[in-house]
Structures are given as structure tokens and as C-alpha cells.
Design a protein around this motif. Structure first.
Motif, short mmCIF file in Angstrom:
data_model
loop_
_atom_site.label_atom_id
_atom_site.label_comp_id
_atom_site.label_asym_id
_atom_site.label_seq_id
_atom_site.Cartn_x
_atom_site.Cartn_y
_atom_site.Cartn_z
N LYS A 90 -1.32 -0.34 4.87
CA LYS A 90 0.10 -0.13 4.65
C LYS A 90 0.39 1.36 4.54
CE LYS A 90 3.91 -1.54 1.81
NZ LYS A 90 4.40 -2.28 0.68
N GLN A 91 1.43 1.78 5.26
CA GLN A 91 1.82 3.18 5.20
C GLN A 91 2.62 3.45 3.93
OE1 GLN A 91 4.12 3.64 8.73
NE2 GLN A 91 2.35 4.07 10.01
N ARG A 92 2.51 4.66 3.44
CA ARG A 92 3.28 5.08 2.28
C ARG A 92 4.38 6.02 2.74
NH1 ARG A 92 -0.25 7.10 -2.53
NH2 ARG A 92 1.88 7.33 -3.24
N PRO B 227 8.71 2.95 5.20
CA PRO B 227 7.80 3.11 6.35
C PRO B 227 8.27 2.37 7.61
CG PRO B 227 6.52 2.70 4.38
CD PRO B 227 7.96 2.49 4.02
N GLU B 228 8.92 1.24 7.46
CA GLU B 228 9.31 0.48 8.64
C GLU B 228 10.80 0.54 8.95
OE1 GLU B 228 7.72 -3.33 9.08
OE2 GLU B 228 5.76 -2.79 8.26
#
Length: 100
Positions: free
Chosen positions: A5-7, A68-69
Motif C-alpha cells: 500500500k502506498q502512503r 494514494p488512489e
């Protein structure tokens, strides 16, 4: 295998934390509602005063989680929170009334 998961970037985390600072000014207001007998009435003002900090925390958390999204949704959430802060400041400090 799921990707990690991106932060959000650090600057966005700081923006979210800065947007959470005004919540600390609501804590004495909410505590004062229950300290003095007869000051808390189950009306719109009491509801808004009691649940606004919860809304603000959820908005900040959701903005942080979806950055992030969906960056646009994050900015919309923080923008709405800022508008509510401005409205509360205008209604309380300039007009001299509490939030309607």
C-alpha cells in the motif's frame, strides 16, 4: 500477491494534521456543554457542536486514506472541512452566535 500500500507524501500528512488542529478548540466547548446544568439542549446547535469533531476526524482520516488512489476526493474532503471551519469561525466570532 498484492502490491504494498502506498502512503501519502509527507507534505500531505502535514496538511491533514494542520487541518485537525482546530478540533482541540472544540474540546472545551463540548466539555462545557455537560459541566453546566441546563446548557445542553437536544437541538441542532448541540448536535452540531457534539458531532463536528467526529466529522472532522473522519474527514481527515478518510482524506489521508484515499490520497494514494483518489487525490481529488482527498482535496474535496479537506476543502469541505475548511469551509465548515470558516463558517464556524464567522458565526461564532464575527456574528457572535453559536453554530446554527
Amino acid at each position: 500477491m498484492t502490491p504494498p500500500k502506498q502512503r501519502p507524501p509527507a507534505w500531505f500528512t502535514i496538511v491533514v494534521l494542520v487541518m485537525m488542529i482546530p478540533i482541540f478548540f472544540y474540546i472545551p466547548l463540548v466539555i462545557g456543554m455537560f459541566d453546566t446544568p441546563g446548557t445542553f439542549e437536544p437541538d441542532t446547535k448541540g448536535f452540531v457542536t457534539l458531532f463536528f469533531p467526529i466529522y472532522a476526524l473522519l474527514s481527515g482520516w478518510l482524506a489521508y486514506q484515499c490520497y494514494p488512489e483518489r487525490k481529488e476526493i482527498s482535496w474535496i474532503l479537506l476543502g469541505l472541512l475548511f469551509i465548515f471551519y470558516v463558517y464556524g469561525a464567522i458565526s461564532q466570532f464575527i456574528i457572535g452566535s453559536t453554530i446554527p
